[in-house]
Design a protein around this motif. Sequence first.
Motif, PDB file in Angstrom:
ATOM      1  N   GLY A 179      50.667 -98.811 -52.197  1.00 37.87           N
ATOM      2  CA  GLY A 179      50.993 -97.391 -52.165  1.00 37.87           C
ATOM      3  C   GLY A 179      52.265 -97.069 -52.914  1.00 37.87           C
ATOM      4  O   GLY A 179      52.332 -96.099 -53.694  1.00 37.87           O
ATOM      5  N   PHE A 235      51.668 -97.451 -56.754  1.00 34.70           N
ATOM      6  CA  PHE A 235      50.974 -96.331 -57.373  1.00 34.70           C
ATOM      7  C   PHE A 235      51.844 -95.073 -57.404  1.00 34.70           C
ATOM      8  O   PHE A 235      51.752 -94.266 -58.336  1.00 34.70           O
ATOM      9  CB  PHE A 235      49.661 -96.051 -56.638  1.00 34.70           C
ATOM     10  CG  PHE A 235      48.572 -97.041 -56.938  1.00 34.70           C
ATOM     11  CD1 PHE A 235      48.196 -97.302 -58.250  1.00 34.70           C
ATOM     12  CD2 PHE A 235      47.929 -97.727 -55.925  1.00 34.70           C
ATOM     13  CE1 PHE A 235      47.205 -98.221 -58.544  1.00 34.70           C
ATOM     14  CE2 PHE A 235      46.934 -98.650 -56.208  1.00 34.70           C
ATOM     15  CZ  PHE A 235      46.568 -98.895 -57.527  1.00 34.70           C
ATOM     16  N   LEU A 236      52.686 -94.904 -56.400  1.00 36.43           N
ATOM     17  CA  LEU A 236      53.589 -93.753 -56.399  1.00 36.43           C
ATOM     18  C   LEU A 236      54.532 -93.822 -57.596  1.00 36.43           C
ATOM     19  O   LEU A 236      54.736 -92.832 -58.317  1.00 36.43           O
ATOM     20  CB  LEU A 236      54.387 -93.709 -55.097  1.00 36.43           C
ATOM     21  CG  LEU A 236      55.408 -92.567 -55.013  1.00 36.43           C
ATOM     22  CD1 LEU A 236      54.717 -91.225 -54.925  1.00 36.43           C
ATOM     23  CD2 LEU A 236      56.340 -92.755 -53.831  1.00 36.43           C
ATOM     24  N   ARG A 279      46.570 -93.508 -54.286  1.00 36.41           N
ATOM     25  CA  ARG A 279      47.971 -93.639 -53.874  1.00 36.41           C
ATOM     26  C   ARG A 279      48.138 -93.261 -52.406  1.00 36.41           C
ATOM     27  O   ARG A 279      48.765 -93.990 -51.631  1.00 36.41           O
ATOM     28  CB  ARG A 279      48.847 -92.734 -54.742  1.00 36.41           C
ATOM     29  CG  ARG A 279      50.289 -92.617 -54.285  1.00 36.41           C
ATOM     30  CD  ARG A 279      50.925 -91.314 -54.762  1.00 36.41           C
ATOM     31  NE  ARG A 279      50.260 -90.153 -54.187  1.00 36.41           N
ATOM     32  CZ  ARG A 279      50.557 -88.902 -54.517  1.00 36.41           C
ATOM     33  NH1 ARG A 279      51.455 -88.648 -55.443  1.00 36.41           N
ATOM     34  NH2 ARG A 279      49.930 -87.882 -53.931  1.00 36.41           N
TER      35      ARG A 279
END
Length: 388
Positions: free
Chosen positions: A62, A65-66, A265
């Motif tokens: 997460g 992807f952020l 995400r």
Amino acid sequence: MAHSLVFTIFLIFAGAAVLATVALYARQALIVAYIVLGILFGPSVLGWVADATLIQGVADFGIMFLLFLLGLNMYPQKLWQLLRQATVVTFASSALFALLGVVIARLFGFGWFESAVIGSTLMFSSTIIGLKLLPTTVLHHQHTGEIIISVLLLQDLIAIILLVMLQAEGGQEALLFDIGRLIIALGGLIVFAWAIERFVLIRLITRFDQIQEYIFLLTIGWCLGMAALAQYIGLSHEIGAFIAGVAIASNRISLFIAESLKPLRDFFLIIFFFAIGASLDLRLFNDVILPAAVLAAVMLLVKPFVFAFLLRRSGESVKRAGEVGVRLGQGSEFSFLIAVLALNTGAIGQGASYVIQLSALLTFVVSTYLIVLRYPTPIAVNPELRRN
């Protein structure tokens, strides 16, 4: 109680759906609900997820992807200009916050090194709260979003250096060697990303840009490949993912990629914050609540004022400086990473580690409420402040 990964994922998302509803009525960011859910389902309360490490590896995607999506919206020339402008604000504020943290930790009886680690965690603001509570139009197209992004990026670089220092062994010479190696590795990674984008990616994207499935797979592979390479050369997954995003930001396909990856995400970020909550041990709550509450109060009260003052001195308007100060006025996800790493390496004790984590969590709750109540956000209860 042991469960399979599939059942654990079911527990996370079924519970998150319920608590997210409560959080929205309470004007809280959804990440607070995810952390609370982790505490409830973790070993400290119900014990339905007995081992948070089972999902921690999945959760790390997460953050990657952020940072990748953040990089997709940052043209390299504009990024360099923003970082130069934010240098004084970031380093001056970081030094002050670290000093305050050391003083407070010493007053509560922690040793000098533990106090230094505790103080260092006050330097950072939350990337998740800072970015997810910004409306998309502000994040991508307004100066307020540019300021927040540049400050957070510089803080991330400081945090990475700190993580390297905590892992260094062999004394001062080894530490200096590690930092030098880190700088060289960062430069090499940037050059590699530029070369691959210029001579490989841009040609593949131009040739097959009509096949959306291929573009999706290509960008996922590029993001994760750069993240893995960054870790291999001593940097972090997050820095690799961010550089991967910046490398293709100038390509017209970047907007499509950004929209395509948002659901992915969010899926991993929910797991990330659940894992944070599940890793907390409430049995130490009474021992750490007072120092954690004091540290949290200092962050919530002092950070907005300091950021606003420094930004006004750098030429920003009073209104914009005040808003940025409030949006950056909390602890950071890096606080949890530093606390866990320092505990695992024996640099600090369990008490100091939990003080860091609990103080950051408290600021997440209060800061989120203040931002949602006063400024435009995607989850504002007041329709006049709700901006997507």
